[in-house]
Design an enzyme around this catalytic site. Sequence first.
Site, mmCIF file in Angstrom:
data_model
loop_
_atom_site.group_PDB
_atom_site.id
_atom_site.type_symbol
_atom_site.label_atom_id
_atom_site.label_comp_id
_atom_site.label_asym_id
_atom_site.label_seq_id
_atom_site.Cartn_x
_atom_site.Cartn_y
_atom_site.Cartn_z
ATOM 1 N N ASP A 264 0.875 -1.148 0.000
ATOM 2 C CA ASP A 264 0.000 0.000 0.000
ATOM 3 C C ASP A 264 0.929 1.218 0.000
ATOM 4 O O ASP A 264 2.137 1.091 -0.091
ATOM 5 C CB ASP A 264 -0.921 -0.044 1.239
ATOM 6 C CG ASP A 264 -2.123 0.874 1.088
ATOM 7 O OD1 ASP A 264 -3.153 0.637 1.741
ATOM 8 O OD2 ASP A 264 -2.033 1.834 0.291
HETATM 9 C C1 GLC Z 1 -4.149 4.552 0.136
HETATM 10 C C2 GLC Z 1 -5.115 3.403 0.278
HETATM 11 C C3 GLC Z 1 -5.160 2.477 -0.903
HETATM 12 C C4 GLC Z 1 -4.917 3.275 -2.166
HETATM 13 C C5 GLC Z 1 -3.508 3.813 -2.116
HETATM 14 C C6 GLC Z 1 -3.175 4.674 -3.337
HETATM 15 O O1 GLC Z 1 -3.442 4.779 1.320
HETATM 16 O O2 GLC Z 1 -4.997 2.629 1.463
HETATM 17 O O3 GLC Z 1 -6.436 1.843 -0.919
HETATM 18 O O4 GLC Z 1 -5.078 2.437 -3.317
HETATM 19 O O5 GLC Z 1 -3.269 4.576 -0.937
HETATM 20 O O6 GLC Z 1 -3.927 5.836 -3.322
#
Ligand code: GLC
Length: 747
Positions: A264
Amino acid sequence: MKQTCLIVLLCFVFGLFAFAQTNTNTLKLCEDNIDEIIGMMTNEEKATILVGGPGSLVPGAAGYTREIERLGIPMTVLADGPAGLRIQPKREGIDQTFYCTGFPTSTLLASSWDPELVETVTTAMGNEVLEYGVDVLLAPGMNLHRNPLCGRNFEYYSEDPLLSGKMAAAYVRGVQKNGVGTSVKHFAANNQETNRLENDARISNRALRELYLKNFEIAIKEGKPWTVMSSYNKLNGDYTQQSFGLLTTVLRDEWGFDGIVMTDWGVKDGTVKSSKAGNDLMEPGRQVEIDRILAAVSEGSISQVELDRNVRRMLHYIVKTPHFRGYKFSNKPDLKAHAQVARKAAEESIILLRNEDNTLPLKGSEKVALYGLTSLDFVGIGTGSGEVYTDHIATMQEAMNEAGFTLDQNLAEFYQHYFAQQEAVQKMERNNRWGYRNIREEAELSARAISLQAQENDVAVYVLGRNAGEGADRVLKDDFELNTNERELLQNLSSAYHALGKKLVVVLNVGGVIETASWKHLADAIVLPWSPGQEGAHAVVDVLTGKVNPSGKLPMTFAMQYMDIPSSKNFPYGQNTSGRRGERKDVDFTNYEEDIWVGYRYFQTNNVGVSYPFGYGLSYTTFSYSKPKVKTDKDGFTATITVTNTGKVAGREVVELYVAAPAGGLEKPARELKAFGKTKLLAPGESETLTMKVSTYEMASFNEKNSSWETAVGNYQVMFGASVGDIRATVSFELKNAQSWMVKMMW
Ligand code: GLC
């Protein structure tokens, strides 16, 4: 002479070098030379493609992978989110806009119980990903609804792993039909937003296997996503992005996942541990992570084999992408057509929770008093990375007018004025992307004003709203529970309109479950569209008028009260910050003490009353279920059941198949969802036979002691329900041979 020879020799060597160089430069990545390319890459280049980097190809995209021009390895583009593509709608110096379609949120899609519908939605969604130049959509989000207060539940499907997994698999298939990728997230156990970067989810192996991993298992085996996104949190002490047991033993070795795993948007300091665990790509990616990988390779803590393994997976991913294939994207997807897809999907998913004395459908000629701030501030999606920048979110006022209703104009203007005042407040709240609070100050209306309105109008429609978002969990007061103004308005509407024999319809435009038991008797009808996307208000009105017969059913339980929910004992809604850092229960760590007893598994087994049960939803017609047939074989059983429309209007029915396993051995839920089916639109009197298959593996429970899935011998009850609490038919059979499937321990 000597000089001439030297010159000739030098020319020859130079020529060789130039030839070699040209030769080297001619070897560009393609699908069938990945190993040769790996052989030509320097370790710096290898480390580079394992770490995301900055980019500007598609403004608003969440992240990129890095290019290596020398080898024909392009940058690829990653963008959110589950309800539609999330990119900047406007670009500096360009007239053209880049709006995307706001489709129904995942909880509403799950309410359809229709994987084919989900696949239709995401086929359109995936087309926008392709035509706006993105390679991977960072979706579906699919963490289980462990507790209704999780701020991101609107991005997720259900409390049940089968329904959640089947929806996610359909979602993946639809998007990837376009030749773009998905990222099944957040793997795993990201079931709260409080302290989401560090919280340690402590879960028994059985609850993990049967609930929190089971949905991902189904999605990965049946959807075959290009990528998986590991979650921020820890799971039983290890960051998931650093867990070899999770990312290699289970995900790859056991489930056969052959794509890439990305973090993430935050790489823990242990970049090396993440790489070794099988987390191939670090996002959003920083130079320090490249340096760490290189340093680890040179000192041997990442072996060349491990490095090349991750690189090989990245290259297999890259050669599938539109950017690698040189796809000429148009930047002009058909948003009009997609808006119709979004509207139809919402229509097929909206849930009718209450309809006393056939209050609905309305005739369409009624004079309607439309109440609620949310009748204008309609919640199409939600906040955070799951938001979509659409060029329009239809409001209920607009949709009611478009459908030809005569709205009480004084009341409509009152709310327009009030909304304008409130909008400033809401905008400030929305700008606080992280930790968006959801308190909606409902306008106060005097009982006298309401009683006058009740005389002048035929029916009251009250739209009650709740937003939700990434980065914060919801709270009880004024969020899960109604706030004072809402409760007072409901009471006053109910008394005023009922005093004149008129009806009150409530529309729950909410991002997640709210308390309903204490007030639902005040309403004659309750319609639940959740956050239904940009066209959702039109879909709601289509249901109110009967243009669409609602066929959605609840993908989770509405408890009588929050404290009845097992996980309420340790869900951090109270932001428990007591105790030393690292030792704060529910914040630094959350013990999933309820184990497998989540949702209906708990309520049904313990006969605890609920406000609305899992799988519940009403229709404007009625259905009968035939005597089912269940045919067993060595691999499981096939069930068939015929559903007939016994009412006066066309409609669709969802049939839920639950199995009660024999007592003895492992303690098991009274019944578990093992299959489901949805009829086509049945005309009055028309029937359809649904066939559902369940394997013995799918019937198994997980025995932690033996680390194995076990299907015991004994009597199995196969129940066919209109909801988990409304079983219409049951067939039983004896299973004579026990079966078991050993799995490697994760830790
Ligand atoms: C965020 C979210 C994830 C998302 C990523 C990119 O922190 O947890 O779901 O796809 O960052 O934006």
